[in-house]
Design a protein around this motif. Structure first.
Motif, PDB file in Angstrom:
ATOM      1  N   LEU A 176      -7.077   4.930  -2.599  1.00  0.00           N
ATOM      2  CA  LEU A 176      -6.944   3.474  -3.585  1.00  0.00           C
ATOM      3  C   LEU A 176      -7.885   3.138  -4.927  1.00  0.00           C
ATOM      4  CD1 LEU A 176      -6.876   0.344  -0.965  1.00  0.00           C
ATOM      5  CD2 LEU A 176      -4.949   1.082  -1.826  1.00  0.00           C
ATOM      6  N   SER A 177      -7.383   3.061  -5.845  1.00  0.00           N
ATOM      7  CA  SER A 177      -8.081   2.895  -6.511  1.00  0.00           C
ATOM      8  C   SER A 177      -8.307   1.274  -6.881  1.00  0.00           C
ATOM      9  CB  SER A 177      -7.297   3.267  -7.978  1.00  0.00           C
ATOM     10  OG  SER A 177      -6.579   2.261  -8.272  1.00  0.00           O
ATOM     11  N   ILE A 178      -9.215   1.271  -7.601  1.00  0.00           N
ATOM     12  CA  ILE A 178     -10.043  -0.377  -7.550  1.00  0.00           C
ATOM     13  C   ILE A 178      -8.850  -1.929  -8.454  1.00  0.00           C
ATOM     14  CG2 ILE A 178     -11.230  -1.974  -9.850  1.00  0.00           C
ATOM     15  CD1 ILE A 178     -12.739  -0.628  -6.422  1.00  0.00           C
ATOM     16  N   GLN A 179      -7.881  -0.614  -9.787  1.00  0.00           N
ATOM     17  CA  GLN A 179      -6.828  -1.178 -10.248  1.00  0.00           C
ATOM     18  C   GLN A 179      -5.653  -1.528  -8.850  1.00  0.00           C
ATOM     19  OE1 GLN A 179      -7.314  -2.450 -13.069  1.00  0.00           O
ATOM     20  NE2 GLN A 179      -4.959  -3.396 -12.583  1.00  0.00           N
ATOM     21  N   MET A 180      -5.519  -0.570  -8.165  1.00  0.00           N
ATOM     22  CA  MET A 180      -4.484  -1.252  -7.124  1.00  0.00           C
ATOM     23  C   MET A 180      -4.930  -2.481  -5.894  1.00  0.00           C
ATOM     24  SD  MET A 180      -3.354   2.504  -5.745  1.00  0.00           S
ATOM     25  CE  MET A 180      -3.037   4.067  -6.796  1.00  0.00           C
ATOM     26  N   LEU A 181      -6.471  -2.713  -6.138  1.00  0.00           N
ATOM     27  CA  LEU A 181      -7.024  -3.140  -4.954  1.00  0.00           C
ATOM     28  C   LEU A 181      -6.245  -4.616  -5.639  1.00  0.00           C
ATOM     29  CD1 LEU A 181      -9.622  -2.248  -3.272  1.00  0.00           C
ATOM     30  CD2 LEU A 181      -7.618  -3.295  -2.507  1.00  0.00           C
ATOM     31  N   ARG A 182      -6.773  -4.260  -6.763  1.00  0.00           N
ATOM     32  CA  ARG A 182      -7.009  -6.184  -7.865  1.00  0.00           C
ATOM     33  C   ARG A 182      -5.302  -6.262  -7.789  1.00  0.00           C
ATOM     34  NH1 ARG A 182     -10.627  -3.149 -12.147  1.00  0.00           N
ATOM     35  NH2 ARG A 182     -12.909  -3.855 -11.427  1.00  0.00           N
ATOM     36  N   GLU A 183      -4.686  -5.785  -8.155  1.00  0.00           N
ATOM     37  CA  GLU A 183      -2.946  -6.145  -8.171  1.00  0.00           C
ATOM     38  C   GLU A 183      -1.934  -6.373  -7.002  1.00  0.00           C
ATOM     39  OE1 GLU A 183      -1.485  -6.314 -10.915  1.00  0.00           O
ATOM     40  OE2 GLU A 183      -3.025  -5.954 -11.627  1.00  0.00           O
ATOM     41  N   LEU A 184      -3.110  -6.477  -5.262  1.00  0.00           N
ATOM     42  CA  LEU A 184      -1.755  -6.663  -4.536  1.00  0.00           C
ATOM     43  C   LEU A 184      -1.936  -7.775  -4.603  1.00  0.00           C
ATOM     44  CD1 LEU A 184      -4.118  -4.001  -1.529  1.00  0.00           C
ATOM     45  CD2 LEU A 184      -1.550  -3.378  -2.367  1.00  0.00           C
ATOM     46  N   ASP A 185      -0.847  -8.608  -4.213  1.00  0.00           N
ATOM     47  CA  ASP A 185      -0.600  -9.715  -3.938  1.00  0.00           C
ATOM     48  C   ASP A 185      -0.831  -9.999  -2.308  1.00  0.00           C
ATOM     49  OD1 ASP A 185       0.541 -11.230  -6.078  1.00  0.00           O
ATOM     50  OD2 ASP A 185       2.835  -9.691  -5.483  1.00  0.00           O
ATOM     51  N   ILE A 186      -1.471 -11.324  -1.882  1.00  0.00           N
ATOM     52  CA  ILE A 186      -1.947 -11.799  -0.801  1.00  0.00           C
ATOM     53  C   ILE A 186      -1.443 -13.239  -0.706  1.00  0.00           C
ATOM     54  CG2 ILE A 186      -4.338 -12.850  -1.872  1.00  0.00           C
ATOM     55  CD1 ILE A 186      -5.238 -12.505   1.039  1.00  0.00           C
ATOM     56  N   THR A 187      -0.869 -13.804   0.340  1.00  0.00           N
ATOM     57  CA  THR A 187      -0.531 -15.055   0.097  1.00  0.00           C
ATOM     58  C   THR A 187      -2.044 -16.168   0.107  1.00  0.00           C
ATOM     59  OG1 THR A 187       1.607 -14.774   1.297  1.00  0.00           O
ATOM     60  CG2 THR A 187       0.732 -16.582   2.289  1.00  0.00           C
TER      61      THR A 187
ATOM     62  N   LEU B 165       0.370  -1.221  -0.020  1.00  0.00           N
ATOM     63  CA  LEU B 165      -0.161  -0.148  -0.159  1.00  0.00           C
ATOM     64  C   LEU B 165       1.220   1.293   0.080  1.00  0.00           C
ATOM     65  CD1 LEU B 165      -2.366  -1.079   2.708  1.00  0.00           C
ATOM     66  CD2 LEU B 165      -2.745  -1.041  -0.121  1.00  0.00           C
ATOM     67  N   ARG B 166       1.774   1.004   1.138  1.00  0.00           N
ATOM     68  CA  ARG B 166       2.671   2.171   0.848  1.00  0.00           C
ATOM     69  C   ARG B 166       3.777   2.809  -0.456  1.00  0.00           C
ATOM     70  NH1 ARG B 166       5.143   0.675   5.599  1.00  0.00           N
ATOM     71  NH2 ARG B 166       7.272  -0.033   4.515  1.00  0.00           N
ATOM     72  N   VAL B 167       4.013   1.492  -1.278  1.00  0.00           N
ATOM     73  CA  VAL B 167       4.555   1.634  -2.384  1.00  0.00           C
ATOM     74  C   VAL B 167       3.330   2.163  -3.761  1.00  0.00           C
ATOM     75  CG1 VAL B 167       5.719   0.505  -4.568  1.00  0.00           C
ATOM     76  CG2 VAL B 167       6.308   0.383  -2.109  1.00  0.00           C
ATOM     77  N   ALA B 168       2.885   1.529  -3.380  1.00  0.00           N
ATOM     78  CA  ALA B 168       1.133   1.607  -4.738  1.00  0.00           C
ATOM     79  C   ALA B 168       0.862   3.209  -3.980  1.00  0.00           C
ATOM     80  CB  ALA B 168      -0.041   1.111  -4.199  1.00  0.00           C
ATOM     81  N   MET B 169       0.346   3.954  -2.857  1.00  0.00           N
ATOM     82  CA  MET B 169       0.216   5.544  -3.182  1.00  0.00           C
ATOM     83  C   MET B 169       1.195   6.670  -3.003  1.00  0.00           C
ATOM     84  SD  MET B 169      -2.409   4.333  -2.323  1.00  0.00           S
ATOM     85  CE  MET B 169      -3.100   5.621  -1.893  1.00  0.00           C
ATOM     86  N   GLN B 170       2.705   6.222  -3.341  1.00  0.00           N
ATOM     87  CA  GLN B 170       3.818   7.145  -3.273  1.00  0.00           C
ATOM     88  C   GLN B 170       3.472   7.817  -4.521  1.00  0.00           C
ATOM     89  OE1 GLN B 170       7.045   5.060  -3.910  1.00  0.00           O
ATOM     90  NE2 GLN B 170       7.586   4.679  -1.872  1.00  0.00           N
ATOM     91  N   GLY B 171       3.876   8.908  -3.991  1.00  0.00           N
ATOM     92  CA  GLY B 171       3.520  10.499  -5.014  1.00  0.00           C
ATOM     93  C   GLY B 171       2.241  10.827  -5.620  1.00  0.00           C
TER      94      GLY B 171
END
Length: 198
Positions: free
Chosen positions: A137-148, A125-131
């Motif tokens: 959060l955008s829907i696209q950001m959420l879709r791209e997050l990795d989960i174990t 989330l920190r990396v996605a929100m930089q700048g």
């Protein structure tokens, strides 16, 4: 595994597009709010705010209504919640993302724990929100997050543990609040007794 691979991620309803105008037939629904999300995910003292909205009948889409075990994510609070009985049937607005999981792959309570607590998500989330100027959060950001994703059995154990821990926290908060009210009233009553004796 990316969230997109384990569930369908959609935006909540944009109220301005579906809210009824004068003379249009409508349904009235309660709205799930950011306050409710905050109260359910740890800020237990937040005051309840009831909101409802009139939705044009022909524009109504039931997929925007909360269901038990549905997962919603606050796009500005970065908190996930599994919908329970008290929030069933509420309209999920565009402040939230809705995730419809394949129940054979992911346990909703495990996902909620992972999203809210795991350092891997926090880092992503920190990396996605930089700048980003807008801290949402955008829907696209959420879709791209990795989960174990461990075995479903292990997920269910972790999810159950997380659910019980959050429930205990909430009950302890309610107990503390009631105790404070009780002692406050006890002191007020004692003062009244003392003033009668004088």
């Amino acid at each position: 595994m990316k969230i997109d691979a384990i569930g369908k991620v959609i935006h909540g309803a944009t109220i301005s597009r579906i809210e009824s105008k004068s003379g249009e037939e409508f349904y009235t629904y309660p709205v799930f709010t950011m306050q409710e999300l905050s109260r359910e995910t740890g800020q237990y003292g937040i005051k309840e705010e009831f909101q409802e909205v009139n939705i044009i009948k022909e524009k109504f889409d039931k997929s925007f209504l909360s269901e038990i075990n549905m997962v919603v994510i606050g796009l500005t609070s970065y908190k996930a919640l599994v919908i329970g009985d008290q929030n069933k049937g509420k309209l999920i607005t565009s402040n939230f993302a809705i995730i419809e999981f394949n129940k054979n792959i992911i346990d909703p309570f495990y996902f909620s724990w992972y999203f809210n607590e795991h350092p891997k998500i926090e880092k992503q989330l920190r990396v996605a929100m930089q700048g980003s100027i807008i801290r949402a959060l955008s829907i696209q950001m959420l879709r791209e997050l990795d989960i174990t994703v461990p075995s479903l059995e292990k997920q269910e154990k972790i999810g159950r543990l997380y659910y019980l821990r959050k429930r205990k926290e909430k009950l302890l908060f309610e107990k503390k609040s009631l105790e404070e009210l009780f002692y406050k009233q006890l002191i007020v009553d004692k003062l009244k007794e003392d003033s009668k004796c004088q």
